[in-house]
Design a protein around this motif. Structure first.
Motif, short mmCIF file in Angstrom:
data_model
loop_
_atom_site.label_atom_id
_atom_site.label_comp_id
_atom_site.label_asym_id
_atom_site.label_seq_id
_atom_site.Cartn_x
_atom_site.Cartn_y
_atom_site.Cartn_z
N UNK A 257 0.85 -1.19 0.00
CA UNK A 257 0.00 0.00 0.00
C UNK A 257 0.88 1.24 0.00
N UNK A 258 0.48 2.25 -0.76
CA UNK A 258 1.16 3.54 -0.71
C UNK A 258 0.18 4.60 -0.23
N UNK A 259 0.69 5.72 0.19
CA UNK A 259 -0.17 6.76 0.76
C UNK A 259 -0.90 7.55 -0.31
N UNK A 260 -2.08 8.01 0.05
CA UNK A 260 -2.77 9.07 -0.70
C UNK A 260 -3.39 9.98 0.36
N UNK A 261 -2.53 10.78 0.99
CA UNK A 261 -2.92 11.56 2.16
C UNK A 261 -3.29 12.98 1.77
N UNK A 262 -4.22 13.55 2.53
CA UNK A 262 -4.56 14.97 2.45
C UNK A 262 -4.11 15.62 3.74
N UNK A 263 -4.83 15.35 4.84
CA UNK A 263 -4.46 15.92 6.13
C UNK A 263 -3.02 15.56 6.50
N UNK A 264 -2.64 14.30 6.26
CA UNK A 264 -1.31 13.85 6.61
C UNK A 264 -0.21 14.58 5.86
N UNK A 265 -0.55 15.14 4.71
CA UNK A 265 0.43 15.89 3.91
C UNK A 265 0.43 17.37 4.26
N UNK A 266 -0.76 17.91 4.53
CA UNK A 266 -0.93 19.37 4.60
C UNK A 266 -1.00 19.93 6.01
N UNK A 267 -1.02 19.10 7.04
CA UNK A 267 -1.41 19.55 8.37
C UNK A 267 -0.52 20.65 8.95
N UNK A 268 0.73 20.74 8.56
CA UNK A 268 1.63 21.73 9.15
C UNK A 268 1.95 22.90 8.23
N UNK A 269 1.28 22.98 7.08
CA UNK A 269 1.49 24.10 6.16
C UNK A 269 0.64 25.28 6.58
N UNK A 270 1.21 26.49 6.52
CA UNK A 270 0.49 27.70 6.92
C UNK A 270 0.72 28.81 5.90
N UNK A 271 -0.35 29.56 5.67
CA UNK A 271 -0.32 30.69 4.76
C UNK A 271 0.76 31.70 5.15
N UNK A 272 0.98 31.85 6.45
CA UNK A 272 1.90 32.88 6.96
C UNK A 272 3.36 32.49 6.83
N UNK A 273 3.66 31.25 6.50
CA UNK A 273 5.05 30.82 6.41
C UNK A 273 5.76 31.48 5.24
N UNK A 274 7.04 31.77 5.43
CA UNK A 274 7.85 32.24 4.31
C UNK A 274 7.99 31.09 3.32
#
Length: 295
Positions: A257-274
């Protein structure tokens, strides 16, 4: 990439499929997770503009095209948009990433422990347009919430019926009968679901293949047989509400099995990050999910 090159990339690629397909009702939640509150837009078009900007930032990040992401599932408006000055499906293919399209119209109310997909009379038109734009396959989701054989069998049968419509349009469907990971009877229900899936695969005409997107099973290795089935191109796993760490830990126990993640991929991304912070955070998530997918 040609269609056959995309098929080979999906079948044998050492990586995972990113789920960038949050739509309508899930978009505000996705934007909030990204650090953009609901008051930041006043119209639906503005809301979708914000989520598209987030997706563009992901697609154009250097790490997204480093070979570890082999596919990406898109929302229809994302498919119709552009990134890097090109239509999104073309831009993804240019970066070695196979484009898929979310095609379901949402969920019906729960019945017999399952939520089936709403009717989709325009499915063929959407698939034909997607194929013309360079999309390889589709994804559609239903949800199973209890080990009720009637509900499970109906949900799986609907997935295969809709999958046949998609195959007739020349695309490869990802069937996603998601099993709720919080269900108390998940171990029992997943075995019922596996039998229903095997029955659906046996009924597929020879030469046809589907993909499967399944919750990481309660019993590690339960779906190993599906990963080598001649009518299954690839088996991918959804994160299903697990954190990145939890999802990767469980996935690594399920070879094939391989991943097809949404939350697991995006959870730490923020608009405010450089850009540097954003790319570093995304790169770390990609590396972690890739490692679990090839374990």
């Amino acid at each position: 990439m040609t269609f056959d090159e995309m098929r080979a990339r999906v079948a044998t690629g050492q990586g995972f499929i990113a789920a960038l397909d949050q739509s309508g009702g899930s978009t505000p939640k996705a934007l909030k997770g990204y650090g953009i509150e609901e008051g930041a837009w006043t119209t639906e078009d503005e809301m979708f503009g914000l989520i598209h900007a987030m997706r563009q930032r992901i697609i154009e990040s250097p790490c997204f095209g480093n070979g570890k992401v082999i596919g990406a599932i898109l929302f229809e408006k994302t498919m119709d948009g552009s990134s890097g000055g090109k239509p999104v499906p073309h831009r993804l293919a240019e970066r070695g990433i196979v484009p898929f399209l979310k095609v379901d119209k949402g969920l019906e109310d729960e019945r017999d422990g399952a939520q089936l997909m709403k009717p989709n009379p325009g499915l063929e038109d959407m698939c034909n347009r997607a194929r013309e734009l360079g999309v390889f396959g589709t994804k559609m989701r239903s949800v199973i919430k209890s080990a009720n054989p009637a509900g499970i069998k109906e949900a799986v049968a609907q997935q295969f019926a809709e999958g046949s419509r998609i195959l007739s349009c020349g695309l490869v469907p990802i069937l996603e009968p998601e099993y709720d990971i919080t269900a108390a009877d998940r171990a029992e229900g997943e075995k019922i679901m596996l039998a229903a899936i095997e029955e659906g695969l046996d009924a597929l005409p020879d030469g046809q293949q589907v993909m499967l997107k399944l919750s990481i099973p309660k019993e590690a290795g339960l779906y190993t047989g599906l990963t080598s089935h001649p009518k299954v191109l690839r088996v991918v796993a959804l994160s299903g509400g697990y954190s990145t760490d939890e999802a990767c830990e469980h996935l690594a126990k399920n070879p094939g099995m391989i991943a097809s993640f949404s939350r697991g991929l995006l959870q730490d991304l923020r608009h405010q990050q450089s850009d540097e912070e954003f790319d570093g955070t995304l790169s770390s998530a990609i590396d972690q999910i890739h490692a679990a997918s090839v374990a």
